[in-house]
Design a protein around this motif. Structure first.
Motif, PDB file in Angstrom:
ATOM      1  N   ARG B  28       0.811  -1.202   0.000  1.00 27.53           N
ATOM      2  CA  ARG B  28       0.000   0.000   0.000  1.00 27.53           C
ATOM      3  C   ARG B  28       0.851   1.262   0.000  1.00 27.53           C
ATOM      4  NH1 ARG B  28      -5.213  -0.751   3.312  1.00 27.53           N
ATOM      5  NH2 ARG B  28      -5.528  -2.092   1.534  1.00 27.53           N
ATOM      6  N   TRP B  29       0.496   2.190  -0.852  1.00 27.59           N
ATOM      7  CA  TRP B  29       1.115   3.510  -0.990  1.00 27.59           C
ATOM      8  C   TRP B  29       2.402   3.529  -1.804  1.00 27.59           C
ATOM      9  CZ3 TRP B  29      -1.854   7.457  -0.285  1.00 27.59           C
ATOM     10  CH2 TRP B  29      -2.898   7.378   0.641  1.00 27.59           C
ATOM     11  N   VAL B  30       2.961   2.366  -2.104  1.00 33.27           N
ATOM     12  CA  VAL B  30       4.235   2.370  -2.819  1.00 33.27           C
ATOM     13  C   VAL B  30       4.089   2.982  -4.207  1.00 33.27           C
ATOM     14  CG1 VAL B  30       5.903   0.875  -3.982  1.00 33.27           C
ATOM     15  CG2 VAL B  30       5.436   0.572  -1.562  1.00 33.27           C
ATOM     16  N   LEU B  31       3.097   2.536  -4.949  1.00 32.26           N
ATOM     17  CA  LEU B  31       2.906   3.094  -6.295  1.00 32.26           C
ATOM     18  C   LEU B  31       2.652   4.590  -6.221  1.00 32.26           C
ATOM     19  CD1 LEU B  31       0.758   0.364  -8.065  1.00 32.26           C
ATOM     20  CD2 LEU B  31       2.984   1.192  -8.809  1.00 32.26           C
ATOM     21  N   ARG B  32       1.849   4.967  -5.272  1.00 32.18           N
ATOM     22  CA  ARG B  32       1.522   6.384  -5.134  1.00 32.18           C
ATOM     23  C   ARG B  32       2.751   7.222  -4.807  1.00 32.18           C
ATOM     24  NH1 ARG B  32      -3.047   9.326  -3.614  1.00 32.18           N
ATOM     25  NH2 ARG B  32      -2.507  11.523  -3.671  1.00 32.18           N
ATOM     26  N   ILE B  33       3.569   6.702  -3.918  1.00 33.04           N
ATOM     27  CA  ILE B  33       4.786   7.424  -3.548  1.00 33.04           C
ATOM     28  C   ILE B  33       5.705   7.577  -4.760  1.00 33.04           C
ATOM     29  CG2 ILE B  33       6.936   7.237  -2.229  1.00 33.04           C
ATOM     30  CD1 ILE B  33       5.196   5.923   0.022  1.00 33.04           C
ATOM     31  N   LEU B  34       5.884   6.495  -5.497  1.00 32.38           N
ATOM     32  CA  LEU B  34       6.723   6.582  -6.687  1.00 32.38           C
ATOM     33  C   LEU B  34       6.126   7.576  -7.678  1.00 32.38           C
ATOM     34  CD1 LEU B  34       7.613   2.819  -7.263  1.00 32.38           C
ATOM     35  CD2 LEU B  34       9.087   4.619  -6.336  1.00 32.38           C
ATOM     36  N   TRP B  35       4.825   7.520  -7.813  1.00 33.00           N
ATOM     37  CA  TRP B  35       4.139   8.429  -8.720  1.00 33.00           C
ATOM     38  C   TRP B  35       4.385   9.881  -8.344  1.00 33.00           C
ATOM     39  CZ3 TRP B  35       1.756   7.678 -13.251  1.00 33.00           C
ATOM     40  CH2 TRP B  35       0.949   8.693 -13.740  1.00 33.00           C
ATOM     41  N   GLU B  36       4.212  10.184  -7.084  1.00 32.55           N
ATOM     42  CA  GLU B  36       4.400  11.568  -6.627  1.00 32.55           C
ATOM     43  C   GLU B  36       5.850  12.016  -6.795  1.00 32.55           C
ATOM     44  OE1 GLU B  36       2.042  13.543  -6.048  1.00 32.55           O
ATOM     45  OE2 GLU B  36       0.364  12.164  -5.804  1.00 32.55           O
ATOM     46  N   PHE B  44       9.948  15.081   3.468  1.00 32.89           N
ATOM     47  CA  PHE B  44       9.084  14.096   4.121  1.00 32.89           C
ATOM     48  C   PHE B  44       7.661  14.635   4.274  1.00 32.89           C
ATOM     49  CE2 PHE B  44       7.234  11.775   7.619  1.00 32.89           C
ATOM     50  CZ  PHE B  44       7.730  10.486   7.497  1.00 32.89           C
ATOM     51  N   ARG B  45       7.568  15.803   4.812  1.00 31.68           N
ATOM     52  CA  ARG B  45       6.237  16.349   5.076  1.00 31.68           C
ATOM     53  C   ARG B  45       5.499  16.780   3.812  1.00 31.68           C
ATOM     54  NH1 ARG B  45       7.087  17.330  11.227  1.00 31.68           N
ATOM     55  NH2 ARG B  45       5.037  18.103  11.761  1.00 31.68           N
ATOM     56  N   GLU B  46       6.237  17.220   2.847  1.00 32.22           N
ATOM     57  CA  GLU B  46       5.612  17.561   1.567  1.00 32.22           C
ATOM     58  C   GLU B  46       5.022  16.314   0.934  1.00 32.22           C
ATOM     59  OE1 GLU B  46       8.528  21.130   0.012  1.00 32.22           O
ATOM     60  OE2 GLU B  46       8.400  19.280  -1.180  1.00 32.22           O
ATOM     61  N   LEU B  47       5.841  15.286   0.931  1.00 30.01           N
ATOM     62  CA  LEU B  47       5.421  14.027   0.341  1.00 30.01           C
ATOM     63  C   LEU B  47       4.198  13.488   1.061  1.00 30.01           C
ATOM     64  CD1 LEU B  47       5.987  11.887  -1.746  1.00 30.01           C
ATOM     65  CD2 LEU B  47       7.668  10.880  -0.189  1.00 30.01           C
ATOM     66  N   GLN B  48       4.247  13.606   2.359  1.00 30.74           N
ATOM     67  CA  GLN B  48       3.129  13.149   3.169  1.00 30.74           C
ATOM     68  C   GLN B  48       1.837  13.849   2.766  1.00 30.74           C
ATOM     69  OE1 GLN B  48       3.591  14.079   7.306  1.00 30.74           O
ATOM     70  NE2 GLN B  48       2.051  12.604   7.976  1.00 30.74           N
ATOM     71  N   ARG B  50       1.220  15.362  -0.045  1.00 34.97           N
ATOM     72  CA  ARG B  50       0.854  15.040  -1.429  1.00 34.97           C
ATOM     73  C   ARG B  50       0.176  13.669  -1.510  1.00 34.97           C
ATOM     74  NH1 ARG B  50       5.384  15.418  -5.569  1.00 34.97           N
ATOM     75  NH2 ARG B  50       6.722  16.998  -4.624  1.00 34.97           N
ATOM     76  N   CYS B  51       0.516  12.832  -0.560  1.00 34.90           N
ATOM     77  CA  CYS B  51      -0.117  11.508  -0.514  1.00 34.90           C
ATOM     78  C   CYS B  51      -1.299  11.531   0.450  1.00 34.90           C
ATOM     79  CB  CYS B  51       0.889  10.444  -0.080  1.00 34.90           C
ATOM     80  SG  CYS B  51       2.159  10.085  -1.291  1.00 34.90           S
ATOM     81  N   ASP B  52      -2.043  12.586   0.401  1.00 31.01           N
ATOM     82  CA  ASP B  52      -3.248  12.704   1.213  1.00 31.01           C
ATOM     83  C   ASP B  52      -3.021  12.438   2.686  1.00 31.01           C
ATOM     84  OD1 ASP B  52      -5.297  13.056  -1.029  1.00 31.01           O
ATOM     85  OD2 ASP B  52      -4.142  11.307  -1.632  1.00 31.01           O
ATOM     86  N   SER B  53      -1.950  13.043   3.196  1.00 30.26           N
ATOM     87  CA  SER B  53      -1.675  12.948   4.634  1.00 30.26           C
ATOM     88  C   SER B  53      -1.576  11.526   5.158  1.00 30.26           C
ATOM     89  CB  SER B  53      -2.747  13.682   5.427  1.00 30.26           C
ATOM     90  OG  SER B  53      -2.903  14.973   4.944  1.00 30.26           O
ATOM     91  N   LEU B  54      -0.930  10.693   4.403  1.00 30.55           N
ATOM     92  CA  LEU B  54      -0.770   9.345   4.934  1.00 30.55           C
ATOM     93  C   LEU B  54       0.097   9.402   6.177  1.00 30.55           C
ATOM     94  CD1 LEU B  54       1.583   6.673   3.816  1.00 30.55           C
ATOM     95  CD2 LEU B  54       1.840   8.796   2.563  1.00 30.55           C
ATOM     96  N   SER B  55      -0.094   8.447   7.034  1.00 29.91           N
ATOM     97  CA  SER B  55       0.564   8.519   8.333  1.00 29.91           C
ATOM     98  C   SER B  55       2.082   8.443   8.196  1.00 29.91           C
ATOM     99  CB  SER B  55       0.086   7.380   9.218  1.00 29.91           C
ATOM    100  OG  SER B  55       0.720   6.184   8.857  1.00 29.91           O
ATOM    101  N   PRO B  56       2.759   9.204   9.050  1.00 33.11           N
ATOM    102  CA  PRO B  56       4.220   9.233   8.994  1.00 33.11           C
ATOM    103  C   PRO B  56       4.804   7.859   9.230  1.00 33.11           C
ATOM    104  CG  PRO B  56       3.412  10.269  11.003  1.00 33.11           C
ATOM    105  CD  PRO B  56       2.239  10.043  10.124  1.00 33.11           C
TER     106      PRO B  56
END
Lengths: 108, 108
Positions: B28-36, B44-48, B50-56
């Motif tokens: 979960r979230w791997v594709l999205r992270i790569l996409w972003e 870290f926080r920007e990415l977070q 951009r990924c709809d505030s996924l948990s740290p």
DNA sequence: CTTTTTGCTACATATTATGTAGCATTTGTT
DNA sequence: AACAAATGCTACATAATATGTAGCAAAAAG
């Protein structure tokens, strides 16, 4: 959970199709199931064993999802990729070679 | 969980790189992270966000995994795709158009 | 008929994700 | 140098998901 494009998706309120797709493909076993079916159709139990005996519980759940998204359907030969599924699988094929090269470089 | 190609993978004892890859991308979230990250590097926080505030918690876990697999690295601009990550992301790009067409047809 | 095989469902257990709080370090500002 | 703000996390409790096994009803095979 079936996240159709056009409607909000777990962790994305944009409703953008790409997000629905990434979300769906990111569910455990989905990529693997598509991969296996792209090689050939299979019955429930065949598919299960090709996916390293994944539990029937989630296999069923994933198949429901994928059928709901029109990526997989039931054919005479068991479960198979739909037209959409086939075209998607074509995009995934290059991952095979990519993975081989990646692995070769990681070993170094 | 870091499944390196060349060694057995959750649900696959073949050790084939493609299986390691499907397994990783299926988290979960791997594709999205790569996409972003393919769009641009991010802290870290920007990415977070951009990924709809996924948990740290899991963002960090995924970043560890992806760095371990040499797909992501830390740069001056924050987290960014590595060379491998960039070439992988190129393969994922076509998914965008595919998803749009898919969505258009599903609506009918 | 009887036996297999198939496609699941039930259910208990284990693993994984979420969400919030917060703290130590780095990066500006004055 | 002193202070404030932002960053990169970790801790931890709770919720959601996955696993694994057993087994049953329906279809197919003998």
């Amino acid at each position: 959970m079936t996240t159709k494009p056009g409607q909000p998706v777990r962790g994305s309120n944009s409703g953008r199709p790409i997000m629905a797709l990434l979300d769906t493909l990111g569910q455990r076993w989905v990529l693997r199931i598509l991969w296996e079916l792209s090689h050939q159709a299979a019955t429930f139990r065949e598919l299960q064993s090709r996916c390293d005996s994944l539990s029937p519980t989630i296999l069923n759940k994933r198949l429901q999802t994928l059928r709901g998204l029109d990526l997989v359907l039931k054919s005479e030969n068991g479960y198979a990729l739909s037209e959409h599924g086939i075209s998607l699988a074509k995009l995934l094929l290059p991952l095979h070679n990519w993975a081989d090269q990646w692995a070769a470089q990681l070993d170094k």
